[in-house]
Enzyme design. Sequence first.
Site, PDB file in Angstrom:
ATOM      1  N   HIS A  44       9.235  19.324  -1.387  1.00  0.00           N
ATOM      2  CA  HIS A  44       7.810  18.870  -1.315  1.00  0.00           C
ATOM      3  C   HIS A  44       7.225  19.853  -0.176  1.00  0.00           C
ATOM      4  CE1 HIS A  44       7.941  14.683  -3.368  1.00  0.00           C
ATOM      5  NE2 HIS A  44       8.113  15.765  -4.100  1.00  0.00           N
ATOM      6  N   SER A  80      11.872  15.575   0.781  1.00  0.00           N
ATOM      7  CA  SER A  80      10.209  15.743   1.189  1.00  0.00           C
ATOM      8  C   SER A  80      10.189  15.827   2.493  1.00  0.00           C
ATOM      9  CB  SER A  80       9.348  14.339   0.360  1.00  0.00           C
ATOM     10  OG  SER A  80       8.149  14.592   0.759  1.00  0.00           O
ATOM     11  N   ASP A 122       9.280   9.830  -5.471  1.00  0.00           N
ATOM     12  CA  ASP A 122       9.513  10.885  -6.410  1.00  0.00           C
ATOM     13  C   ASP A 122      11.061  10.918  -6.209  1.00  0.00           C
ATOM     14  OD1 ASP A 122       9.210  13.058  -8.165  1.00  0.00           O
ATOM     15  OD2 ASP A 122       8.784  14.431  -6.626  1.00  0.00           O
TER      16      ASP A 122
END
Length: 200
Positions: free
Chosen positions: A52, A25, A144
């Site tokens: 992401h 991310s 995540d």
Amino acid sequence: MSHQVTLIGVKRKQVAFEIVVIGTSLGGLSALKILLGNLPADFLVPIAIVQHRHKESNNTLQELLQEYTSLPIREVEDKDEILPRHIYIAPADYHLLVEPGHFALSTDEPVSYARPSIDVLFESAADVYSEQVIGVILTGANQDGMQGLKKIKARGGLTIVQEPTTAESDVMPEAAISAVAVDWILTLSNIASQMVKLCH
């Protein structure tokens, strides 16, 4: 500890890996440039990446990363075949799932506030390929990937996490390490060389 190393050594001879899944991310672009830039042109095992990004983002991620590797990079389209020597990127605003021999895309609800979700990619890869999966968590500012990495480990796959002190954001690596007895915690260039060792 030496016992664990032996186990991994034994396992490595028996298992031909089907896929490497990578999740990242915040800070991921810089991390992926280093990791992919350290892979050889003949790296055989397909790599699937969830980074992401904003749902309006275009395919510049693919173009930016392609400058650092001679392995072809493509943004996944639904039902794309999973081919050796290829790097696949989840498109913005779609979950990326592994199915036997190909990918699927989904617009299901975000997971951990993210679509694409790292957990969704990792869990689907573990379901399909079990111990033939290598899961890699890089820099990121949320959790995540933690559940997905846990599932890869539970199915007998191998798990690698970026050394948190070297990550632009250590939240994601720390979360993964706290939840999973990961196989290796490494710097980016060492993750690349470990992937080569495991897959060649």
